[in-house]
Design a protein around this motif. Sequence first.
Motif, mmCIF file in Angstrom:
data_model
loop_
_atom_site.group_PDB
_atom_site.id
_atom_site.type_symbol
_atom_site.label_atom_id
_atom_site.label_comp_id
_atom_site.label_asym_id
_atom_site.label_seq_id
_atom_site.Cartn_x
_atom_site.Cartn_y
_atom_site.Cartn_z
ATOM 1 N N GLU A 1 -8.425 39.176 82.594
ATOM 2 C CA GLU A 1 -9.203 39.424 81.249
ATOM 3 C C GLU A 1 -9.600 41.094 81.138
ATOM 4 O O GLU A 1 -8.344 41.119 79.834
ATOM 5 N N ALA A 2 -9.743 41.444 81.824
ATOM 6 C CA ALA A 2 -9.372 42.745 81.941
ATOM 7 C C ALA A 2 -7.934 43.686 81.432
ATOM 8 O O ALA A 2 -7.483 44.741 80.969
ATOM 9 N N LEU A 3 -7.187 42.907 82.463
ATOM 10 C CA LEU A 3 -5.909 43.720 82.481
ATOM 11 C C LEU A 3 -5.131 43.316 81.018
ATOM 12 O O LEU A 3 -4.683 43.570 80.222
ATOM 13 N N VAL A 4 -5.140 41.832 80.928
ATOM 14 C CA VAL A 4 -5.264 41.539 79.401
ATOM 15 C C VAL A 4 -5.599 41.852 78.142
ATOM 16 O O VAL A 4 -4.855 42.951 77.036
ATOM 17 N N THR A 5 -6.656 42.662 78.702
ATOM 18 C CA THR A 5 -7.653 43.429 77.297
ATOM 19 C C THR A 5 -6.667 44.394 76.945
ATOM 20 O O THR A 5 -5.560 45.087 76.260
ATOM 21 N N ALA A 6 -6.366 45.447 78.070
ATOM 22 C CA ALA A 6 -5.733 46.691 78.689
ATOM 23 C C ALA A 6 -4.646 46.830 77.826
ATOM 24 O O ALA A 6 -3.719 47.538 77.007
ATOM 25 N N VAL A 7 -3.720 45.592 78.192
ATOM 26 C CA VAL A 7 -1.832 45.504 78.275
ATOM 27 C C VAL A 7 -2.218 45.099 76.399
ATOM 28 O O VAL A 7 -1.402 46.111 76.265
ATOM 29 N N LEU A 8 -2.747 44.532 75.958
ATOM 30 C CA LEU A 8 -2.126 44.242 74.752
ATOM 31 C C LEU A 8 -3.672 45.374 73.097
ATOM 32 O O LEU A 8 -2.526 45.646 72.561
ATOM 33 N N ALA A 9 -3.608 46.748 74.154
ATOM 34 C CA ALA A 9 -4.014 47.705 73.590
ATOM 35 C C ALA A 9 -3.306 48.288 73.820
ATOM 36 O O ALA A 9 -3.768 49.599 73.231
ATOM 37 N N TRP A 10 -2.570 48.657 74.683
ATOM 38 C CA TRP A 10 -1.385 49.551 73.818
ATOM 39 C C TRP A 10 -0.517 49.611 73.105
ATOM 40 O O TRP A 10 0.007 48.709 72.368
ATOM 41 N N LYS A 11 -0.299 51.148 72.709
ATOM 42 C CA LYS A 11 0.307 51.231 71.298
ATOM 43 C C LYS A 11 1.640 51.847 71.539
ATOM 44 O O LYS A 11 2.573 51.216 71.049
ATOM 45 N N ASP A 12 1.681 52.896 72.749
ATOM 46 C CA ASP A 12 3.101 53.130 73.168
ATOM 47 C C ASP A 12 3.337 53.702 74.930
ATOM 48 O O ASP A 12 3.635 54.684 75.097
ATOM 49 N N PRO A 13 3.143 52.566 75.895
ATOM 50 C CA PRO A 13 3.162 53.113 76.797
ATOM 51 C C PRO A 13 4.097 53.569 77.677
ATOM 52 O O PRO A 13 4.901 53.256 77.049
ATOM 53 N N ASP A 14 3.588 54.959 78.740
ATOM 54 C CA ASP A 14 4.624 54.934 78.963
ATOM 55 C C ASP A 14 4.927 54.847 80.676
ATOM 56 O O ASP A 14 5.321 55.876 81.295
ATOM 57 N N LEU A 15 5.319 53.531 80.966
ATOM 58 C CA LEU A 15 5.423 53.531 82.634
ATOM 59 C C LEU A 15 6.609 53.200 82.891
ATOM 60 O O LEU A 15 7.368 53.319 82.781
ATOM 61 N N ALA A 16 6.263 53.196 84.040
ATOM 62 C CA ALA A 16 7.677 53.123 84.315
ATOM 63 C C ALA A 16 8.782 51.725 85.016
ATOM 64 O O ALA A 16 7.833 50.753 84.773
ATOM 65 N N PRO A 17 10.022 51.546 85.098
ATOM 66 C CA PRO A 17 10.263 50.036 84.840
ATOM 67 C C PRO A 17 9.784 49.044 86.051
ATOM 68 O O PRO A 17 8.769 48.299 85.424
ATOM 69 N N CYS A 18 9.545 49.056 86.851
ATOM 70 C CA CYS A 18 8.664 49.020 88.174
ATOM 71 C C CYS A 18 6.794 48.480 87.703
ATOM 72 O O CYS A 18 7.147 47.428 88.371
ATOM 73 N N ASP A 19 6.420 49.719 87.697
ATOM 74 C CA ASP A 19 5.011 49.585 86.976
ATOM 75 C C ASP A 19 4.585 48.095 85.518
ATOM 76 O O ASP A 19 4.049 47.153 86.297
ATOM 77 N N TYR A 20 6.223 48.080 84.784
ATOM 78 C CA TYR A 20 6.067 47.308 83.693
ATOM 79 C C TYR A 20 6.396 45.414 84.751
ATOM 80 O O TYR A 20 5.629 44.518 84.629
ATOM 81 N N GLU A 21 7.223 45.221 85.743
ATOM 82 C CA GLU A 21 7.640 44.514 87.187
ATOM 83 C C GLU A 21 6.597 43.903 87.141
ATOM 84 O O GLU A 21 6.181 42.877 87.534
ATOM 85 N N GLN A 22 5.378 44.871 87.567
ATOM 86 C CA GLN A 22 4.802 44.546 88.750
ATOM 87 C C GLN A 22 3.485 43.886 88.059
ATOM 88 O O GLN A 22 2.816 43.267 88.125
#
Length: 128
Positions: A27-48
């Motif tokens: 639930e904490a991960l869901v909350t954090a992900v849904l709060a993203w405005k303009d994340p700049d992560l590596a593609p492999c991070d998004y995939e994980q």
Amino acid sequence: MNGAHAVLHDPTGLIEAELPLDRAPHEALVTAVLAWKDPDLAPCDYEQIALQLTGHARAVATDIRRLAAALPKSDGRAALAEVVLREADGRLSAPLKDTAGCVQNRARLVRALYTRLDRLTEPAPAAP
């Protein structure tokens, strides 16, 4: 047992049914992900992150299926659970993309599945 492993055969999922979901971190991960405005992560991070959310969504869906199957046919919560599960199956069958949008869609799915799970674990509404 050097390098040896045992294969567990549990076709009915009884062992998994006895294990509680690790809900708080997801639930904490869901909350954090849904709060993203303009994340700049590596593609492999998004995939994980998408893989983590997908696995958890499948586990929550399994719990929903088990609980819905135990309800009487006259309980409307089972029918609503089936609708949510059909939608979840469709969304989970879509290929993962290494994008913020894909990760956020998986997060929304986990949130929706938890909402349905919570409604299944509430006491049944009183008949009028």
